[in-house]
Design an enzyme around this catalytic site. Structure first.
Site, PDB file in Angstrom:
ATOM      1  N   GLU A  72      34.290 -48.900  -4.410  1.00 51.11           N
ATOM      2  CA  GLU A  72      33.172 -49.665  -3.871  1.00 51.11           C
ATOM      3  C   GLU A  72      32.740 -49.182  -2.484  1.00 51.11           C
ATOM      4  O   GLU A  72      31.561 -49.265  -2.145  1.00 51.11           O
ATOM      5  CB  GLU A  72      33.554 -51.149  -3.782  1.00 51.11           C
ATOM      6  N   ASP A  90      19.865 -50.816  -5.995  1.00 47.75           N
ATOM      7  CA  ASP A  90      20.223 -50.988  -7.402  1.00 47.75           C
ATOM      8  C   ASP A  90      19.525 -52.179  -8.048  1.00 47.75           C
ATOM      9  O   ASP A  90      19.874 -52.598  -9.147  1.00 47.75           O
ATOM     10  CB  ASP A  90      21.741 -51.139  -7.553  1.00 47.75           C
ATOM     11  N   THR A  95      23.806 -56.132  -0.785  1.00 53.65           N
ATOM     12  CA  THR A  95      25.199 -56.100  -1.224  1.00 53.65           C
ATOM     13  C   THR A  95      26.068 -56.210   0.014  1.00 53.65           C
ATOM     14  O   THR A  95      25.845 -55.498   0.994  1.00 53.65           O
ATOM     15  CB  THR A  95      25.513 -54.783  -1.959  1.00 53.65           C
TER      16      THR A  95
END
Length: 287
Positions: A72, A90, A95
């Site tokens: 990640e 994305d 995020t």
């Protein structure tokens, strides 16, 4: 490479309600066994000892956090990721944090709601209306320009870091470990479940964690159903790769091919250290 299914927003945490029932077996050991009884096979004793330690063992959980962080965040230092936040393009908005909570897939909203419930005057509380509006998409409306700065400020607060830990465990880690134990798989298998639910979330669609597991069950039985653990885990990883390839954001499958599959081929079903693997071409080592 953080991403997971947007479709999971309403049905993400159904996993705990659908666990396979596994009969509990109590074994009394208060008396000496009769002389005519044969000793249990060595492999049975080893399996029993292995089953006693799950991914929720503190040392194993630390390994799991590092493995996920390597994929990640390209780093083993998962605790440095509380302050992480960016839009990686994305389609899931911002995020952030140790598990890649996203503004577009509901879990970031739930995290900030929990933080605000515990600490109403926190720096992120004012963004809750905007987070509710952008949930389900990639919009930054009402979040820019200061949300990333305030997220990093919040990450200095132990209460916010604790909220991230708790939501990670509630939504991802605990359900994955519980299902893994119900399926009779060891530490590696439980980690494979955890990594899958982190990336794909859970829900009804075929590329969610439950969809991946269902696809694997069509090919092999887990140990709880009398199957061979390695055979089942290979089927699960095959299903995981298939799911990853359904979306461009997931198309690099190295976190399976050069990480989890490596441990499985080595027969390291309990993630014993030392561990060496690659993710996206980068080398990592623990122990």
């Amino acid at each position: 490479m953080r991403s997971r299914s947007i479709a999971r927003t309403a049905t993400r945490v159904t996993l705990g309600l659908a666990l396979l029932a596994v009969p509990a077996t109590a074994v009394a050991a208060t008396t000496t066994a009769p002389a005519h009884r044969t000793a249990a096979p060595a492999h049975a004793a080893a399996h029993a000892a292995r089953a006693a330690v799950g991914l929720d063992d503190p040392a194993k959980k630390e390994i799991a956090m590092q493995l996920v962080s390597s994929a990640e965040n390209s780093s083993l230092d998962w605790k440095a990721q509380y302050q992480y936040i960016e839009d990686i393009g994305d389609g899931r908005g911002y995020t952030g944090g140790i598990i890649g909570f996203t503004s577009g897939t509901h879990d970031m909203l739930e995290l900030v709601e929990l933080y605000t419930k515990r600490k109403p005057d926190n720096v992120l509380a004012g963004y809750l209306p905007a987070l509710r509006k952008v949930d389900g998409g990639d919009s930054h409306a009402g979040l820019d320009p200061n949300y990333p700065k305030d997220w990093r400020k919040a990450a200095k607060d132990p209460d916010f870091r604790k909220a991230q830990d708790d939501e990670r465990d509630r939504v991802y880690f605990n359900p994955a470990v519980k299902q893994g134990k119900a399926d009779g798989i060891g530490v590696l298998g439980q980690f494979a479940y955890y990594d899958a639910i982190v990336m794909h979330g859970d829900g009804d669609d075929k590329t969610s964690f439950s969809g991946i597991r269902k696809r694997a069950l069509a090919k092999a039985k887990p140990p709880a159903q009398g199957g061979d653990e390695k055979t089942y885990l290979n089927a699960f990883l095959d299903a995981r790769v298939w799911a990853m390839k359904q979306e461009e954001a997931h198309s690099d499958t190295s976190r399976v091919d050069t990480e989890q599959r490596v441990f499985l081929k080595q027969g390291n079903l309990d993630l014993h250290t030392p561990l060496a693997w690659k993710v996206y071409g980068d080398d990592y080592h623990i122990g």
